[in-house]
Design an enzyme around this catalytic site. Sequence first.
Site, PDB file in Angstrom:
ATOM      1  N   ASN A  74     -80.292  49.299 -69.244  1.00  0.00           N
ATOM      2  CA  ASN A  74     -79.157  49.876 -68.497  1.00  0.00           C
ATOM      3  C   ASN A  74     -78.466  48.881 -67.550  1.00  0.00           C
ATOM      4  O   ASN A  74     -77.247  48.926 -67.404  1.00  0.00           O
ATOM      5  CB  ASN A  74     -79.579  51.163 -67.782  1.00  0.00           C
ATOM      6  CG  ASN A  74     -80.604  50.941 -66.714  1.00  0.00           C
ATOM      7  OD1 ASN A  74     -81.486  50.100 -66.843  1.00  0.00           O
ATOM      8  ND2 ASN A  74     -80.506  51.697 -65.642  1.00  0.00           N
ATOM      9  N   GLY A  85     -88.532  50.477 -66.723  1.00  0.00           N
ATOM     10  CA  GLY A  85     -88.203  51.368 -67.839  1.00  0.00           C
ATOM     11  C   GLY A  85     -88.590  52.798 -67.526  1.00  0.00           C
ATOM     12  O   GLY A  85     -88.700  53.186 -66.360  1.00  0.00           O
ATOM     13  N   SER A  86     -88.824  53.561 -68.571  1.00  0.00           N
ATOM     14  CA  SER A  86     -89.070  54.998 -68.399  1.00  0.00           C
ATOM     15  C   SER A  86     -90.517  55.270 -67.979  1.00  0.00           C
ATOM     16  O   SER A  86     -91.421  54.482 -68.297  1.00  0.00           O
ATOM     17  CB  SER A  86     -88.770  55.711 -69.710  1.00  0.00           C
ATOM     18  OG  SER A  86     -89.569  55.148 -70.727  1.00  0.00           O
ATOM     19  N   GLU A 136     -91.415  49.715 -62.373  1.00  0.00           N
ATOM     20  CA  GLU A 136     -90.146  50.214 -61.816  1.00  0.00           C
ATOM     21  C   GLU A 136     -89.640  51.284 -62.774  1.00  0.00           C
ATOM     22  O   GLU A 136     -89.079  50.965 -63.829  1.00  0.00           O
ATOM     23  CB  GLU A 136     -89.131  49.059 -61.711  1.00  0.00           C
ATOM     24  CG  GLU A 136     -89.502  48.001 -60.679  1.00  0.00           C
ATOM     25  CD  GLU A 136     -89.166  48.428 -59.256  1.00  0.00           C
ATOM     26  OE1 GLU A 136     -88.322  49.325 -59.067  1.00  0.00           O
ATOM     27  OE2 GLU A 136     -89.770  47.869 -58.321  1.00  0.00           O
ATOM     28  N   CYS A 141     -80.674  54.042 -62.765  1.00  0.00           N
ATOM     29  CA  CYS A 141     -81.944  54.715 -62.407  1.00  0.00           C
ATOM     30  C   CYS A 141     -81.878  55.403 -61.061  1.00  0.00           C
ATOM     31  O   CYS A 141     -82.589  56.373 -60.834  1.00  0.00           O
ATOM     32  CB  CYS A 141     -83.074  53.697 -62.430  1.00  0.00           C
ATOM     33  SG  CYS A 141     -82.749  52.278 -61.381  1.00  0.00           S
ATOM     34  N   GLU A 174     -85.052  63.403 -66.558  1.00  0.00           N
ATOM     35  CA  GLU A 174     -83.955  62.532 -66.100  1.00  0.00           C
ATOM     36  C   GLU A 174     -82.795  62.602 -67.108  1.00  0.00           C
ATOM     37  O   GLU A 174     -83.026  62.500 -68.314  1.00  0.00           O
ATOM     38  CB  GLU A 174     -84.530  61.112 -66.040  1.00  0.00           C
ATOM     39  CG  GLU A 174     -83.631  60.073 -65.465  1.00  0.00           C
ATOM     40  CD  GLU A 174     -84.279  58.674 -65.539  1.00  0.00           C
ATOM     41  OE1 GLU A 174     -85.285  58.489 -66.247  1.00  0.00           O
ATOM     42  OE2 GLU A 174     -83.744  57.768 -64.876  1.00  0.00           O
TER      43      GLU A 174
END
Length: 456
Positions: free
Chosen positions: A113, A186-187, A208, A242, A332
């Site tokens: 992203n 990432g996720s 993160e 994010c 999310e």
Amino acid sequence: MVKEIIQQQVDFFQTQQTKEVSFRKKALKCLQEEIVRREDAICDALYADFKKPKFETLAAETQFVLAEIKHVPNNIESWASPERVSGSWMNWPSSDYIYKEPYGAVLVIAPWNYPFQLAIAPLIGAVAAGNTVVVKPSEITTHTAAIISEIIKAVFDPAHVTVVEGGVEVSQELLAEKWDYIFFTGSPGVGKIVYQSAAKHLTPVTLELGGKNPCIVDDTAAIALAAKRIVWGKFLNAGQTCIASDYILVHENVKDKLIAALKENITKSYGENMEASPDFSRTVSQKHYQGLKDMLVGEEILFGGQSNDEDNFLSPTLVNEPKLDSKLMAGEIFGPILPIISYKTDADIDRHMMNYGKPLATYVFSNNKKFQNKIINTYSFGGGAINDTVIQITNKRLPFGGVGQSGIGAYHGKLSFDIFSHHKAIIKKANWFEAPVRYPPYNVPMNLVKKIKHLF
Ligand code: NAD
């Protein structure tokens, strides 16, 4: 191949070259020059990946990482020097220090992203702290991955820093190896896989991750300004941020006023024909785009909802009162959809806030200081802002990271140096004095031993 790359880096680390501060400074200077030289090409790559506007690439990707690098040369000597701390009476006479030691071989795995920033910013910290680094950029933003690879090749000896491109399989191949530190962005789902892989070798990690970030607007908020700042932070990067607001919780007394102001600001920012706006990114892939469209099925769209399958275009979209068990509110959103949910009492806020894991960010728009503080002190979240959104990431003196489900560890500025350094405790003891008390046979009266806490 992966094994060879790691071995090469482990061997290079053993040469002790990366321990020289001058070596690290030189490497980061070369990286800085290369990024500056290729800044337009980086913008082109991000545009090719998901039509990211040049303004946003400059501000949130290249200039962001250049600011991180710029900070290093003036501070690295003091960051890297042993830090003297006060000694304790117990060990008198001694000199006590914290030594900053690089971990060794570091793996950085990045998402798509902010594909440049989130690969290069951790790299800067890892190199400044004296590690070797393998960077694995996201396979989804292929043009950006390619230019990251070119830049790293031009700047670094691959035994020091290299890029390994590829998808999930490559990531898993890398994770199967033993690293000295893993930095993952990432996720939360993939974060768990990374954490499990790291646990096999007891490798320390920074994770993160993401979360469902609430944006709370109470009935004392400056609505026009709140709407402007919410729209900017939400639709920047087409909502693929994010720390963007995931949903709005608005006091029922100001809901209509806020919706009108949000609509006005979206039109002001992106025009009547939003697809033609040069300032609005696309959803990154067909799969992500389809996922977002599925979330809208059966929802009441207040504004937007236009889409174009050819181009993964989904316009800024406002949704009215989705149910808590809807697809939209399950996890999310990570796209340009903003659900608006009204509340009456603080108990309603609580019900929503406690429904999800700890988010990466929380925002409060209110002129009531008591209410602002109540949200800050009651709920756990990575970070946030009062009367604004997203801006907490722009101050390098603030830690950036999540808590609980949204991550482990934080970085930026000096913290980026610190997280990639083991803090080694060293006491240098003098030989000219020796207190006899600690050695057996223990002849010290027990009532004196019970006072020993005062000597630590
Ligand atoms: P992702 O977790 O799908 O992918 C991130 C990286 O992990 C990619 O390089 C990918 O190749 C790799 N990967 C994917 N599946 C894997 C698997 N099964 N095993 C091993 N590696 C795997 O995340 P994404 O879709 O690229 O990014 C979006 C997510 O990242 C969102 O949840 C967002 O909130 C979060 N995010 C967090 C931050 C932050 O700073 N906290 C910043 C940006 C994005």
